[in-house]
Design a protein around this motif. Structure first.
Motif, mmCIF file in Angstrom:
data_model
loop_
_atom_site.group_PDB
_atom_site.id
_atom_site.type_symbol
_atom_site.label_atom_id
_atom_site.label_comp_id
_atom_site.label_asym_id
_atom_site.label_seq_id
_atom_site.Cartn_x
_atom_site.Cartn_y
_atom_site.Cartn_z
ATOM 1 N N SER A 114 0.846 -1.185 0.000
ATOM 2 C CA SER A 114 0.000 0.000 0.000
ATOM 3 C C SER A 114 0.887 1.241 0.000
ATOM 4 C CB SER A 114 -0.929 0.026 1.226
ATOM 5 O OG SER A 114 -0.177 0.074 2.434
ATOM 6 N N GLY A 115 0.339 2.350 -0.523
ATOM 7 C CA GLY A 115 1.074 3.611 -0.565
ATOM 8 C C GLY A 115 1.823 3.840 -1.859
ATOM 9 N N ASN A 116 1.926 2.814 -2.710
ATOM 10 C CA ASN A 116 2.646 2.976 -3.975
ATOM 11 C C ASN A 116 1.768 3.663 -5.009
ATOM 12 O OD1 ASN A 116 1.164 0.505 -3.641
ATOM 13 N ND2 ASN A 116 1.960 -0.193 -5.604
ATOM 14 N N GLU A 117 2.375 4.554 -5.791
ATOM 15 C CA GLU A 117 1.659 5.293 -6.829
ATOM 16 C C GLU A 117 2.204 4.955 -8.213
ATOM 17 O OE1 GLU A 117 1.824 9.407 -5.857
ATOM 18 O OE2 GLU A 117 0.825 9.180 -3.926
ATOM 19 N N PHE A 151 16.208 -1.733 0.872
ATOM 20 C CA PHE A 151 15.219 -1.403 -0.161
ATOM 21 C C PHE A 151 15.319 0.065 -0.559
ATOM 22 C CE2 PHE A 151 11.165 -0.242 -1.926
ATOM 23 C CZ PHE A 151 10.733 -1.358 -2.622
ATOM 24 N N ILE A 152 15.432 0.949 0.416
ATOM 25 C CA ILE A 152 15.522 2.387 0.131
ATOM 26 C C ILE A 152 16.818 2.709 -0.611
ATOM 27 C CG2 ILE A 152 15.744 4.673 1.202
ATOM 28 C CD1 ILE A 152 13.803 3.748 3.340
ATOM 29 N N LEU A 153 17.920 2.027 -0.252
ATOM 30 C CA LEU A 153 19.188 2.260 -0.933
ATOM 31 C C LEU A 153 19.130 1.844 -2.403
ATOM 32 C CD1 LEU A 153 21.822 1.123 1.743
ATOM 33 C CD2 LEU A 153 21.157 3.455 1.121
ATOM 34 N N GLU A 154 18.377 0.792 -2.689
ATOM 35 C CA GLU A 154 18.288 0.294 -4.062
ATOM 36 C C GLU A 154 17.196 0.969 -4.876
ATOM 37 O OE1 GLU A 154 17.982 -3.893 -4.253
ATOM 38 O OE2 GLU A 154 19.756 -4.278 -3.006
ATOM 39 N N ASN A 155 16.282 1.680 -4.220
ATOM 40 C CA ASN A 155 15.165 2.316 -4.925
ATOM 41 C C ASN A 155 15.106 3.799 -4.552
ATOM 42 O OD1 ASN A 155 13.373 -0.114 -6.154
ATOM 43 N ND2 ASN A 155 14.220 -0.713 -4.182
ATOM 44 N N TRP A 160 10.470 6.115 2.098
ATOM 45 C CA TRP A 160 10.202 5.430 3.373
ATOM 46 C C TRP A 160 9.436 4.147 3.103
ATOM 47 C CZ3 TRP A 160 5.564 4.084 5.780
ATOM 48 C CH2 TRP A 160 5.663 3.667 7.113
ATOM 49 N N ILE A 161 9.782 3.100 3.877
ATOM 50 C CA ILE A 161 9.088 1.823 3.720
ATOM 51 C C ILE A 161 9.062 1.102 5.062
ATOM 52 C CG2 ILE A 161 11.201 0.592 3.047
ATOM 53 C CD1 ILE A 161 9.437 -1.187 1.257
ATOM 54 N N GLU A 173 4.088 -0.985 3.672
ATOM 55 C CA GLU A 173 3.631 0.386 3.509
ATOM 56 C C GLU A 173 4.824 1.224 3.073
ATOM 57 O OE1 GLU A 173 1.736 1.831 7.008
ATOM 58 O OE2 GLU A 173 0.544 0.019 7.318
ATOM 59 N N LEU A 174 4.618 2.075 2.079
ATOM 60 C CA LEU A 174 5.732 2.887 1.598
ATOM 61 C C LEU A 174 5.260 4.265 1.167
ATOM 62 C CD1 LEU A 174 5.636 2.959 -1.804
ATOM 63 C CD2 LEU A 174 6.306 0.594 -1.494
ATOM 64 N N ILE A 175 6.202 5.173 1.098
ATOM 65 C CA ILE A 175 5.975 6.533 0.595
ATOM 66 C C ILE A 175 6.987 6.772 -0.509
ATOM 67 C CG2 ILE A 175 5.990 9.001 1.123
ATOM 68 C CD1 ILE A 175 5.220 8.324 3.974
ATOM 69 N N GLU A 176 6.500 7.134 -1.683
ATOM 70 C CA GLU A 176 7.394 7.374 -2.806
ATOM 71 C C GLU A 176 7.978 8.779 -2.744
ATOM 72 O OE1 GLU A 176 5.587 6.480 -6.494
ATOM 73 O OE2 GLU A 176 5.124 4.400 -5.986
ATOM 74 N N ALA A 177 9.259 8.885 -3.115
ATOM 75 C CA ALA A 177 9.924 10.189 -3.144
ATOM 76 C C ALA A 177 9.467 10.959 -4.370
ATOM 77 C CB ALA A 177 11.439 9.995 -3.174
ATOM 78 N N ARG A 178 9.289 12.251 -4.219
ATOM 79 C CA ARG A 178 8.882 13.096 -5.341
ATOM 80 C C ARG A 178 10.114 13.705 -5.987
ATOM 81 N NH1 ARG A 178 3.525 13.827 -5.519
ATOM 82 N NH2 ARG A 178 2.336 13.277 -3.662
ATOM 83 N N PRO A 179 10.114 13.828 -7.314
ATOM 84 C CA PRO A 179 11.273 14.395 -7.990
ATOM 85 C C PRO A 179 11.553 15.821 -7.522
ATOM 86 C CG PRO A 179 9.757 13.386 -9.561
ATOM 87 C CD PRO A 179 9.050 13.455 -8.244
#
Length: 408
Positions: A114-117, A151-155, A160-161, A173-179
């Protein structure tokens, strides 16, 4: 009623009969001595049948000595155990089943995301599995903190995950970083203007924040300022202002043209054969090879991989199905032939109509269409003639697009 049947099954009972001439005597004894019985019936000829618990049956034989009772059949758990006591495979299989059930709770059965866009569930699950957290992973051996860090280092697209176990389900649960330079949805950190995406005549505006720069009936051109993120504070002559993020919908009457071109000559792909190349069973993360075709793959074939989870009670409305940590992975080889064909005008028009519907849904999903003109024309391309389907429309749509202030 159900509880009564369950208790009777566990205790064990039997259905017995009594001759018609002694039935009245049997009933009197059972009523006088308070013997429990149920489902008493009188058959043709006067024979009496009823059900009675095993322990009550032994008491009845003592109390009604001399009355000939006949056992029709014995039922319940004790009878089942007695019947299969010499078949060691059944209790052994039951023991193995209980043991596997207990051990299976130490493994991951399901991974939810959940949380992925922008990232798909499959992409997140594939990356986690590579790090050691997937379907079939042994829960006590999984270092969830380290996996989240890796996971965060590779993506870089994830800021946040978190992975938490709920029973045998790993909830991600994760939050995607915005450009960088993108506009944050959560506040006014990045001031912005709203500009016109197309030429048009303003119909109405719905402003939440920002300074409206146009009015209804005004004609605007592409790129023109619609809503300003520079908002005056106090009297205008004081020259004080604040920068905000503009939020508004600006509806305008526009003229839009959509066009689809379909060549008359095209290549048609036809599947002429399908063969299983490899088949394997994935059980708790371990692959077991079931079948493999070692022959050399011919040219002009496609490899299709099908991953099917085993689901118990699939389609059941009560449970919704129970997904097991078992998958059947099958690789198919499809032989495809290509054939150049020439479309008729009707076929080309039908193909163009399908493509136009998809293009319209993408370009004008929420537009209000006022009028539409449809026309076709034949065009000459390098590869041959083609049919062009053209829609010319007058519509009302939101033409506002956001542009950060100070970012080119």
């Amino acid at each position: 009623m159900i509880l009564f049947r369950i208790l009777n099954f566990l205790a064990g009972y039997r259905q017995i009969s009594c001759p018609a001439e002694r039935s009245a005597e049997a009933i009197n004894v059972m009523m006088k001595e308070d013997v429990d019985y149920w489902e008493m019936r009188r058959k043709e000829g006067g024979e009496l049948t009823f059900s009675i618990l095993e322990r009550e049956y032994k008491r009845l034989l003592t109390l009604a000595a001399g009355i000939p009772f006949h056992t029709v059949r014995r039922l319940g758990l004790p009878q089942l155990v007695s019947r299969y006591r010499k078949r060691l495979g059944i209790p052994l299989g039951l023991l193995i089943f209980l043991l596997l059930t207990k051990l299976s709770t130490q493994y991951i059965w399901e991974v939810t995301v959940s949380g992925n866009e922008t990232l798909t569930d499959a992409e997140v699950q594939e990356c986690l599995e590579a790090l050691g957290c997937g379907i079939g992973s042994y829960i006590p051996s999984v270092d969830f903190y380290n996996i989240c860090h890796e996971f965060i280092l590779e993506n870089e697209s994830v800021s946040w995950i978190s992975v938490n176990m709920v029973g045998t389900t790993a909830r991600v649960e994760l939050i995607e970083a915005r450009p960088k330079g993108s506009i944050e949805d959560g506040g006014n950190e990045t001031p912005s203007n709203l500009l016109a995406a197309f030429d048009g005549e303003i119909v109405r505006t719905e402003t939440a924040s920002g300074m409206i720069a146009v009015r209804a009936g005004q004609t605007v051109t592409k790129g023109q300022l619609l809503v300003s993120g520079v908002v005056d504070v106090g009297h205008q002559e004081e020259g004080r202002f604040v920068l905000v993020r503009s939020r508004a919908k600006v509806y305008a009457k526009t003229k839009r043209t959509l066009e689809v071109v379909v060549p008359y000559e095209t290549v048609k792909k036809t599947t002429v054969g399908r063969e299983t190349v490899k088949k394997s069973l994935k059980f708790f993360g371990k692959s077991i090879k079931l079948k493999e075709n070692s022959s050399i793959l011919p040219d002009g074939c496609d490899i299709i991989v099908e991953n099917r989870r085993i689901v118990l009670f699939e389609g059941d409305t009560m449970t919704g199905g129970i997904s097991l940590p078992i998958s059947v992975i099958t690789e198919y080889r499809e032989t495809v032939t290509e054939e150049r064909i020439t479309l008729t005008e009707e076929e080309a028009l039908r193909t163009a109509g399908i493509e136009m519907a998809a293009l319209f849904s993408k370009e004008l999903p929420d537009a209000e269409i006022l009028s539409r003109t449809v026309r076709t024309e034949v065009r000459t391309l390098e590869e041959g003639e083609a049919l062009a389907l053209i829609w010319e429309m007058t519509c009302i749509e939101d033409i506002a697009v956001e542009s950060p202030i100070g970012v080119s």
